[in-house]
Motif scaffolding. Structure first.
Motif, PDB file in Angstrom:
ATOM      1  N   TYR A   1       0.822  -1.199   0.000  1.00 59.54           N
ATOM      2  CA  TYR A   1       0.000   0.000   0.000  1.00 59.54           C
ATOM      3  C   TYR A   1       0.861   1.257   0.000  1.00 59.54           C
ATOM      4  CZ  TYR A   1      -4.076  -2.854   1.059  1.00 59.54           C
ATOM      5  OH  TYR A   1      -5.083  -3.787   1.005  1.00 59.54           O
ATOM      6  N   ALA A   2       0.470   2.212  -0.812  1.00 60.91           N
ATOM      7  CA  ALA A   2       1.151   3.504  -0.860  1.00 60.91           C
ATOM      8  C   ALA A   2       0.643   4.380   0.286  1.00 60.91           C
ATOM      9  CB  ALA A   2       0.902   4.173  -2.206  1.00 60.91           C
ATOM     10  N   LEU A   3       1.189   5.589   0.349  1.00 64.73           N
ATOM     11  CA  LEU A   3       0.815   6.500   1.426  1.00 64.73           C
ATOM     12  C   LEU A   3      -0.647   6.906   1.361  1.00 64.73           C
ATOM     13  CD1 LEU A   3       3.936   8.850   1.521  1.00 64.73           C
ATOM     14  CD2 LEU A   3       3.472   6.819   2.869  1.00 64.73           C
ATOM     15  N   ASP A   4      -1.269   6.761   0.184  1.00 65.74           N
ATOM     16  CA  ASP A   4      -2.696   7.081   0.075  1.00 65.74           C
ATOM     17  C   ASP A   4      -3.511   6.285   1.074  1.00 65.74           C
ATOM     18  OD1 ASP A   4      -1.994   8.704  -1.984  1.00 65.74           O
ATOM     19  OD2 ASP A   4      -2.587   7.321  -3.563  1.00 65.74           O
ATOM     20  N   PHE A   5      -3.070   5.061   1.374  1.00 67.60           N
ATOM     21  CA  PHE A   5      -3.810   4.178   2.263  1.00 67.60           C
ATOM     22  C   PHE A   5      -3.164   4.038   3.636  1.00 67.60           C
ATOM     23  CE2 PHE A   5      -4.772   2.487  -2.050  1.00 67.60           C
ATOM     24  CZ  PHE A   5      -6.106   2.847  -2.079  1.00 67.60           C
ATOM     25  N   THR A   6      -1.844   4.074   3.709  1.00 68.66           N
ATOM     26  CA  THR A   6      -1.170   3.889   5.000  1.00 68.66           C
ATOM     27  C   THR A   6      -0.986   5.201   5.746  1.00 68.66           C
ATOM     28  OG1 THR A   6       1.042   4.137   4.031  1.00 68.66           O
ATOM     29  CG2 THR A   6       0.098   1.920   4.065  1.00 68.66           C
ATOM     30  N   GLY A   7      -1.010   6.322   5.034  1.00 72.99           N
ATOM     31  CA  GLY A   7      -0.692   7.595   5.646  1.00 72.99           C
ATOM     32  C   GLY A   7       0.804   7.845   5.602  1.00 72.99           C
ATOM     33  N   GLY A   8       1.210   9.096   5.782  1.00 70.73           N
ATOM     34  CA  GLY A   8       2.615   9.442   5.776  1.00 70.73           C
ATOM     35  C   GLY A   8       2.859  10.712   4.979  1.00 70.73           C
ATOM     36  N   THR A   9       4.130  10.923   4.616  1.00 75.03           N
ATOM     37  CA  THR A   9       4.536  12.145   3.931  1.00 75.03           C
ATOM     38  C   THR A   9       5.160  11.808   2.588  1.00 75.03           C
ATOM     39  OG1 THR A   9       4.977  13.211   6.057  1.00 75.03           O
ATOM     40  CG2 THR A   9       5.924  14.241   4.102  1.00 75.03           C
ATOM     41  N   ALA A  10       4.782  12.525   1.538  1.00 70.58           N
ATOM     42  CA  ALA A  10       5.373  12.383   0.213  1.00 70.58           C
ATOM     43  C   ALA A  10       5.891  13.747  -0.221  1.00 70.58           C
ATOM     44  CB  ALA A  10       4.358  11.857  -0.788  1.00 70.58           C
ATOM     45  N   THR A  11       7.182  13.816  -0.531  1.00 66.77           N
ATOM     46  CA  THR A  11       7.828  15.072  -0.901  1.00 66.77           C
ATOM     47  C   THR A  11       8.554  14.893  -2.231  1.00 66.77           C
ATOM     48  OG1 THR A  11       8.167  15.621   1.439  1.00 66.77           O
ATOM     49  CG2 THR A  11       9.455  16.862  -0.186  1.00 66.77           C
ATOM     50  N   GLU A  12       8.250  15.770  -3.183  1.00 69.16           N
ATOM     51  CA  GLU A  12       8.935  15.754  -4.471  1.00 69.16           C
ATOM     52  C   GLU A  12       9.965  16.879  -4.503  1.00 69.16           C
ATOM     53  OE1 GLU A  12       8.071  16.080  -9.295  1.00 69.16           O
ATOM     54  OE2 GLU A  12       6.401  16.127  -7.854  1.00 69.16           O
ATOM     55  N   ILE A  13      11.208  16.522  -4.842  1.00 66.33           N
ATOM     56  CA  ILE A  13      12.315  17.478  -4.830  1.00 66.33           C
ATOM     57  C   ILE A  13      13.007  17.443  -6.192  1.00 66.33           C
ATOM     58  CG2 ILE A  13      14.493  18.127  -3.735  1.00 66.33           C
ATOM     59  CD1 ILE A  13      13.549  16.721  -1.222  1.00 66.33           C
ATOM     60  N   GLU A  14      13.283  18.621  -6.712  1.00 66.08           N
ATOM     61  CA  GLU A  14      14.026  18.731  -7.964  1.00 66.08           C
ATOM     62  C   GLU A  14      15.411  19.304  -7.670  1.00 66.08           C
ATOM     63  OE1 GLU A  14      13.416  20.517 -12.463  1.00 66.08           O
ATOM     64  OE2 GLU A  14      12.514  21.556 -10.767  1.00 66.08           O
ATOM     65  N   PHE A  15      16.470  18.558  -8.032  1.00 68.83           N
ATOM     66  CA  PHE A  15      17.838  18.999  -7.809  1.00 68.83           C
ATOM     67  C   PHE A  15      18.412  19.601  -9.092  1.00 68.83           C
ATOM     68  CE2 PHE A  15      17.216  15.740  -4.565  1.00 68.83           C
ATOM     69  CZ  PHE A  15      17.699  16.389  -3.432  1.00 68.83           C
ATOM     70  N   ALA A  16      19.498  20.347  -8.924  1.00 68.85           N
ATOM     71  CA  ALA A  16      20.134  20.971 -10.081  1.00 68.85           C
ATOM     72  C   ALA A  16      20.782  19.935 -10.983  1.00 68.85           C
ATOM     73  CB  ALA A  16      21.170  21.982  -9.599  1.00 68.85           C
ATOM     74  N   GLN A  17      21.270  18.820 -10.384  1.00 70.63           N
ATOM     75  CA  GLN A  17      21.939  17.767 -11.138  1.00 70.63           C
ATOM     76  C   GLN A  17      21.334  16.415 -10.738  1.00 70.63           C
ATOM     77  OE1 GLN A  17      26.068  18.135 -10.155  1.00 70.63           O
ATOM     78  NE2 GLN A  17      26.259  20.232 -10.980  1.00 70.63           N
ATOM     79  N   PRO A  18      21.494  15.396 -11.578  1.00 67.24           N
ATOM     80  CA  PRO A  18      21.008  14.056 -11.199  1.00 67.24           C
ATOM     81  C   PRO A  18      21.650  13.583  -9.893  1.00 67.24           C
ATOM     82  CG  PRO A  18      21.545  14.129 -13.522  1.00 67.24           C
ATOM     83  CD  PRO A  18      22.040  15.415 -12.950  1.00 67.24           C
ATOM     84  N   VAL A  19      20.888  12.829  -9.113  1.00 68.13           N
ATOM     85  CA  VAL A  19      21.352  12.377  -7.805  1.00 68.13           C
ATOM     86  C   VAL A  19      21.339  10.851  -7.754  1.00 68.13           C
ATOM     87  CG1 VAL A  19      20.577  14.444  -6.599  1.00 68.13           C
ATOM     88  CG2 VAL A  19      19.007  12.528  -6.894  1.00 68.13           C
ATOM     89  N   ASP A  20      22.118  10.321  -6.824  1.00 72.98           N
ATOM     90  CA  ASP A  20      22.156   8.893  -6.557  1.00 72.98           C
ATOM     91  C   ASP A  20      21.070   8.572  -5.536  1.00 72.98           C
ATOM     92  OD1 ASP A  20      22.657   6.270  -6.014  1.00 72.98           O
ATOM     93  OD2 ASP A  20      24.758   6.521  -5.461  1.00 72.98           O
ATOM     94  N   VAL A  21      20.092   7.785  -5.939  1.00 75.62           N
ATOM     95  CA  VAL A  21      18.956   7.494  -5.079  1.00 75.62           C
ATOM     96  C   VAL A  21      19.403   6.812  -3.792  1.00 75.62           C
ATOM     97  CG1 VAL A  21      16.845   6.128  -4.895  1.00 75.62           C
ATOM     98  CG2 VAL A  21      17.301   7.408  -6.986  1.00 75.62           C
TER      99      VAL A  21
END
Length: 306
Positions: free
Chosen positions: A29-49
């Protein structure tokens, strides 16, 4: 109809496998069902996940889910619900977009928060319950509509065929452990609509052939499937191409919905060909099941005769 026992046996195995995976693994289940925080961040350069995930772990954000969102410099960070009793003002600031950005930002690679959403556990449970209600409502609505239009045997066969498609899609998400969110639920509900529409097209031809041809039920059903076969395959193929484009280019947010719809289109097409009419034949459908008004008029006419 010649391969009806083989097709029904394959469908039964798929249903058992889906039930097994649903019972042993369940949905991710995603946060839609479990609850929690979802944050989208855009960086200047590609990042290592993986590096971002390790930084969040070191900052105290345990169990963070970090995924790229389109380009390599655009990521989504999902955090599980906060512990009970940790709802103070300070804790809320800690889970804000700015705090998550400060913890996840690599050195020398500035980023900005595009969105930050919080879903409480109570809201997640409410969304899950509403999803169940929506699925039940759709099933009952289909049953009532087809019963009124075709009679009970056809309604039962159509609902069972649709439930096969629904169960296979759910089993796939349990097996793959892909995130199950509201968009996936919307995709599953649309799969039910597509499947029932395909089945109704076949049943319409069955009704017409029963009224015009003097053949055995097995021959009627077989001829009806063959007559609608090209229409079914062409329509499904075009719909599949549309959803495939959505899957490839619609972005991460629509990927789950497109995935559920693609699987549903494939199995919905196969079930309308190999499952719907074989089920009717097993239930012993006859011409009278399709012409209840004519039968009632005949009985009324006989009753009026001396």
């Amino acid at each position: 109809m010649r391969v009806r026992y083989v097709s029904l046996a394959v469908v039964a195995l798929l249903m058992l496998a889906s039930l097994f995976f649903l019972g042993t693994k369940g949905f991710n289940y995603a946060l839609d069902f479990t609850g929690g925080t979802a944050t989208e961040i855009e960086f200047a350069q590609p990042v290592d996940v993986e590096q971002v995930r390790q930084q969040l772990e070191a900052a105290g954000y345990a169990g963070a889910v970090v995924q790229t969102f389109g380009a390599g410099n655009d990521i989504v960070i999902r955090l599980q619900p906060q512990e009970p009793g940790a709802e103070g003002e300070g804790t809320q600031r800690e889970y804000s977009g700015a705090a998550i950005l400060a913890a996840a930002q690599p050195e020398g690679n500035p980023g900005k928060v595009l969105r930050s959403d919080f879903v409480g556990p109570q809201i997640g449970n409410e969304l899950a319950l509403n999803g169940v209600y929506a699925a039940i409502f759709v099933v009952l609505g289909f049953l009532a509509y087809i019963w009124a239009r075709f009679e009970l045997k056809f309604a039962i066969a159509a609902i069972l065929t649709t439930l096969v498609d629904l169960l296979v899609v759910c089993g796939w998400f349990a097996l793959s452990q892909h995130e199950f969110d509201l968009t996936v639920l919307a995709g599953i509900l649309s799969v039910m609509g597509f499947s029932i529409n395909d089945t109704i097209v076949v049943f319409d031809r069955v009704r017409e052939n029963f009224r015009t041809l003097k053949l055995e039920p097995r021959e009627i059903l077989n001829k009806s499937v063959n007559q609608t076969l090209s229409r079914t395959i062409i329509t499904s193929f075009v719909a599949f191409l549309t959803i495939l484009a959505l899957y490839l280019y619609g972005g991460q947010s629509l990927k789950g919905m497109a995935e559920s719809q693609m699987i549903g289109i494939v199995f919905g097409t196969l079930s309308s060909i190999f499952v719907a009419c074989p089920l009717l034949l097993l239930m012993g459908v006859t011409k009278q099941d399709l012409m209840p008004r004519a039968k009632d008029d005949l009985e009324a006419e006989l009753a009026r005769r001396p």
